[in-house]
Motif scaffolding. Structure first.
Motif, PDB file in Angstrom:
ATOM      1  N   THR A 283     -43.871  28.600 -11.723  1.00  0.00           N
ATOM      2  CA  THR A 283     -44.946  26.990 -11.989  1.00  0.00           C
ATOM      3  C   THR A 283     -46.755  27.843 -12.358  1.00  0.00           C
ATOM      4  O   THR A 283     -47.818  26.865 -12.956  1.00  0.00           O
TER       5      THR A 283
ATOM      6  N   LEU B  18     -42.940  20.654 -10.777  1.00  0.00           N
ATOM      7  CA  LEU B  18     -42.694  19.908  -9.004  1.00  0.00           C
ATOM      8  C   LEU B  18     -41.779  20.943  -7.452  1.00  0.00           C
ATOM      9  O   LEU B  18     -41.179  20.178  -6.949  1.00  0.00           O
ATOM     10  N   LEU B  19     -40.962  21.327  -8.863  1.00  0.00           N
ATOM     11  CA  LEU B  19     -39.806  22.219  -7.488  1.00  0.00           C
ATOM     12  C   LEU B  19     -38.515  22.185  -8.106  1.00  0.00           C
ATOM     13  O   LEU B  19     -37.614  21.531  -6.467  1.00  0.00           O
TER      14      LEU B  19
ATOM     15  N   ALA C 107     -37.864  24.781  -2.291  1.00  0.00           N
ATOM     16  CA  ALA C 107     -38.875  25.717  -2.848  1.00  0.00           C
ATOM     17  C   ALA C 107     -38.915  27.105  -2.404  1.00  0.00           C
ATOM     18  O   ALA C 107     -38.144  27.102  -0.931  1.00  0.00           O
TER      19      ALA C 107
ATOM     20  N   TRP D 288     -41.986  29.601  -6.677  1.00  0.00           N
ATOM     21  CA  TRP D 288     -43.554  28.413  -6.828  1.00  0.00           C
ATOM     22  C   TRP D 288     -44.004  29.881  -7.388  1.00  0.00           C
ATOM     23  O   TRP D 288     -44.808  28.676  -8.796  1.00  0.00           O
TER      24      TRP D 288
ATOM     25  N   MET E 178     -43.916  20.868   3.194  1.00  0.00           N
ATOM     26  CA  MET E 178     -42.873  20.954   1.795  1.00  0.00           C
ATOM     27  C   MET E 178     -41.877  21.153   1.288  1.00  0.00           C
ATOM     28  O   MET E 178     -41.065  20.693   0.619  1.00  0.00           O
TER      29      MET E 178
ATOM     30  N   LEU F   2     -48.403  23.992  -0.501  1.00  0.00           N
ATOM     31  CA  LEU F   2     -48.229  25.144  -0.272  1.00  0.00           C
ATOM     32  C   LEU F   2     -49.764  25.224  -0.269  1.00  0.00           C
ATOM     33  O   LEU F   2     -50.534  26.246   0.180  1.00  0.00           O
ATOM     34  N   GLN F   3     -50.517  24.920  -0.885  1.00  0.00           N
ATOM     35  CA  GLN F   3     -51.916  25.282  -1.504  1.00  0.00           C
ATOM     36  C   GLN F   3     -52.570  24.873  -0.260  1.00  0.00           C
ATOM     37  O   GLN F   3     -53.684  25.372   0.511  1.00  0.00           O
TER      38      GLN F   3
ATOM     39  N   LEU G   8     -42.818  30.659   3.734  1.00  0.00           N
ATOM     40  CA  LEU G   8     -42.199  29.978   3.248  1.00  0.00           C
ATOM     41  C   LEU G   8     -40.896  31.107   2.450  1.00  0.00           C
ATOM     42  O   LEU G   8     -41.459  32.280   2.284  1.00  0.00           O
TER      43      LEU G   8
ATOM     44  N   ALA H  88     -47.434  17.218  -5.724  1.00  0.00           N
ATOM     45  CA  ALA H  88     -46.898  18.514  -6.058  1.00  0.00           C
ATOM     46  C   ALA H  88     -46.925  19.060  -5.066  1.00  0.00           C
ATOM     47  O   ALA H  88     -46.456  19.168  -4.191  1.00  0.00           O
ATOM     48  N   ASP H  89     -47.146  20.154  -5.284  1.00  0.00           N
ATOM     49  CA  ASP H  89     -47.226  21.542  -4.253  1.00  0.00           C
ATOM     50  C   ASP H  89     -48.713  21.563  -3.943  1.00  0.00           C
ATOM     51  O   ASP H  89     -48.393  22.704  -2.920  1.00  0.00           O
TER      52      ASP H  89
ATOM     53  N   TYR I 261     -56.505  16.939  -5.350  1.00  0.00           N
ATOM     54  CA  TYR I 261     -55.036  18.686  -5.549  1.00  0.00           C
ATOM     55  C   TYR I 261     -55.687  19.256  -6.979  1.00  0.00           C
ATOM     56  O   TYR I 261     -55.768  20.916  -6.221  1.00  0.00           O
TER      57      TYR I 261
END
Length: 617
Positions: A593, A422-423, A585, A590, A578, A556-557, A614, A552-553, A527
């Motif tokens: 993970t 989860l960064l 992050a 990232w 994010m 970003l996705q 990012l 979570a991310d 997700y």
């Protein structure tokens, strides 16, 4: 010379000699693993005893023919599940034969025609099949929910008389029995409802009481249940067969769950037609829960009411009504399953939340091992930096009171891993190394409860993925799913493991199964689906899924999908979102993970995130 009536189960591996020629050492190791992991515990769980091992086969004795048939079905289903996770050339197909007859007792061994016929029936069975004698089929036809297909009268070696042979049809769901063929529509609905009831009872009980440990190395108890015949409330009393059939089906299916102790039909059916206090019945049968219900016919509609009762308090744990009208009972079953499972079970269901509340309501000096786990899990499931830190603290406190506890050890491992995932980790490598150490410590214990085995193998699947051992990760994830096949949360996360292993279609299949079982988990399976859709090139679908979750991310996705659709401004907004929840992050953190078998997937995704703003590190 002692003689007695016994049910004999004979089993052997098809084509064992050829497998040994190809890989003698590997075949022997795999066969031994199947015996210790599946055959020995399943036979013991069904009250049987192996009395002879013969290289690639075995003979087992059961006092109950019902237990013998249920065990055989469980064994074949277990073999099917395990074969799905290994290459075709390494798979074992087993044949099983079952007979009931008089045997001669000679110490630990058994002889006689009862044994000989079972061995001959095994030779008649197809690969992955079960053949039983006519005596067996007749004895269990009203007691089990499996179909028996007649193979006719067969001549077998060294037996003078022809033997009536039946093949057990092993379906994904239990089917009608031989009798009552004129009531096929009603019977199919009864079985569908029974499957739903069983799934709900089993999942609730496994998650409600996954284990109670007296001491870290001491005995563990599992939930116990008795199933009473469903009362016939129809005006003409024409559904008595269905009431008994439902209870039989529930007993048969529940017996497949290693996490639940099920009272035999003989014991529970002794209460048929009797009115009594459920608490007293539970005490007399020695169970914590009782399933009871009723069947009623109103016109062309069949109504089934089922309820699960806590025998200590007499309180209803859950109750629901199942109505059948029309031609598609399975659609109604799916709807009810999703509704009830989503509301009551799983890590985020009402029952688990009640568990959390109860644990937090106790004085800290009186906490049991499982209370520490519940407290830690409640904080873990907040998925915040503070929650993960607090979860780790609680697990460590519990380990001081219960040193070496596998349950608390694996829970601590999860807190380390999730800080990375989860960064939120200031030192990802250190957290990953600690998670790996803890999960190895747990998996070194060969006597894990199913709940701990699920958590440990599940965590190990992620850690193996990050080590690029994708085959090992898939095997570990399959073990986790096998330990809790109805847990939608585990199924969904399994989708991520299979995705990274290069099997996105399998990942999508798992998330679809989870969605059908627990629609309330949409924030999680959307997700997981999001990244699957990205890898499959379905970026519009990915956007729709990921817009429905912020877990979570996910932002970003979502940014990756936007970039591939040419929506750079939307991608930059997603990255900014994010960074508000995880300010540290970076592309580097990232990438720690995720780890795909095809490294180009992450390379392309990282490039998309760099263009979306990012920071690299």
């Amino acid at each position: 010379m002692e003689r007695r009536l016994s049910a004999i189960l004979a089993a052997d591996v098809v084509g064992y000699s050829a497998l040994m020629e190809q890989d003698e050492a590997g075949t022997f190791d795999r066969l031994r693993a199947r015996r210790t992991e599946l055959f020995e515990p399943e036979i013991a769980r069904h009250h049987g005893r192996i009395f002879k091992l013969m290289g690639d086969g075995l003979l087992a004795e059961f006092g109950s023919v019902v237990d013998a048939v249920e065990c055989a079905v469980s064994l074949q289903r277990g073999m099917t599940e395990r074969n799905a996770s290994v290459p075709e050339e390494e798979r074992f197909n087993v044949r099983i034969g079952i007979n009931i007859g008089e045997v001669i007792v000679d110490g630990d061994d058994r002889y006689g025609e009862g044994v000989n016929v079972a061995a001959r029936l095994e030779q008649l069975a197809p690969p992955a099949g079960i053949c039983v004698s006519g005596k067996v089929a007749k004895e269990v036809e009203n007691k089990l929910a499996f179909t028996f297909d007649s193979v006719g009268r067969q001549k077998v070696k060294n037996i003078e008389e022809l033997v009536d042979v039946y093949q057990v049809r092993i379906d994904a769901a239990p089917r009608r029995r031989i009798r009552h063929k004129r009531r096929i529509g009603q019977r199919w609905w009864a079985i569908g409802a029974a499957a739903t009831i069983v799934a709900l009872v089993a999942v609730w009980m496994v998650l409600q009481n996954p284990l109670t440990m007296i001491s870290p190395a001491g005995p563990r108890t599992i939930p116990s249940v008795a199933v009473l015949p469903f009362a016939d409330l129809s005006a003409d009393k024409s559904l008595g067969y269905m009431g008994e059939g439902l209870a039989n089906d529930v007993i048969a299916i529940l017996s497949r769950f290693s996490d639940i102790a099920v009272v035999s039909r003989t014991s529970s059916f002794a209460y048929e037609g009797k009115q009594g206090d459920i608490r007293q019945i539970g005490k007399e049968l020695g169970v914590g829960y009782v399933v009871e219900g009723s069947v009623r016919k109103e016109g062309d509609r069949v109504r089934i009411v089922a309820q699960l009762i806590n025998t200590k308090t007499g309180d209803h744990v859950w109750a629901d009504r199942f109505d059948k009208a029309g031609t598609d009972p399975w659609a109604l079953q799916d709807e009810l399953t999703g509704k009830i499972v989503g509301a009551m079970t799983g890590e985020f269901g009402a029952i688990r939340k009640a568990d959390y509340s109860q644990a937090w309501g106790k004085d800290s000096t009186n906490l049991a091992e499982y209370d520490y786990y519940l407290r830690a899990e409640s904080q873990l499931n907040l998925y915040t930096k503070e929650g993960l830190e607090r979860s780790g603290e609680i697990s460590r406190q519990g380990l001081q009171v219960f040193p070496g506890s596998p349950l608390l050890t694996v829970e601590l491992g999860w807190s380390h891993w999730l800080k990375v995932a989860l960064l939120h980790s200031p030192d990802p490598q250190a957290d990953l190394q600690e998670a790996d150490r803890l999960v190895k410590q747990v998996l070194a214990d060969k006597n894990l409860s199913p709940q701990v085995a699920r958590l440990a193998n599940w965590l190990n699947a992620w850690l193996l993925t990050l080590k690029r051992d994708h085959d090992g990760a898939v095997a570990a994830m399959n073990k986790a799913i096998a330990a809790a096949p109805y847990n939608a949360f585990t199924l969904t996360d399994g989708g991520s493991i299979f995705l990274q292993a290069g099997q996105p279609e399998k990942g999508l299949e798992l998330t679809d199964a989870a969605a059908a079982r627990d629609p309330g988990l949409s924030w999680f399976f959307n997700y997981v689906r999001g990244f699957i859709y990205i890898v499959l090139g379905r970026n519009e679908d990915a956007v729709e899924a990921l817009k429905a979750t912020e877990f979570a991310d996910a932002p970003l996705q979502l940014a990756i999908a936007y970039m591939r659709l040419g929506r750079e401004a939307d991608a930059r907004s997603a990255v900014e979102k994010m960074l508000k929840s995880a300010p540290t992050a970076t592309i580097q953190s990232w990438r720690q993970t995720w780890n795909f078998r095809d490294p180009s997937i992450m390379d392309q995704a990282a490039a998309d995130l760099a263009r979306a703003g990012l920071p690299p590190q």
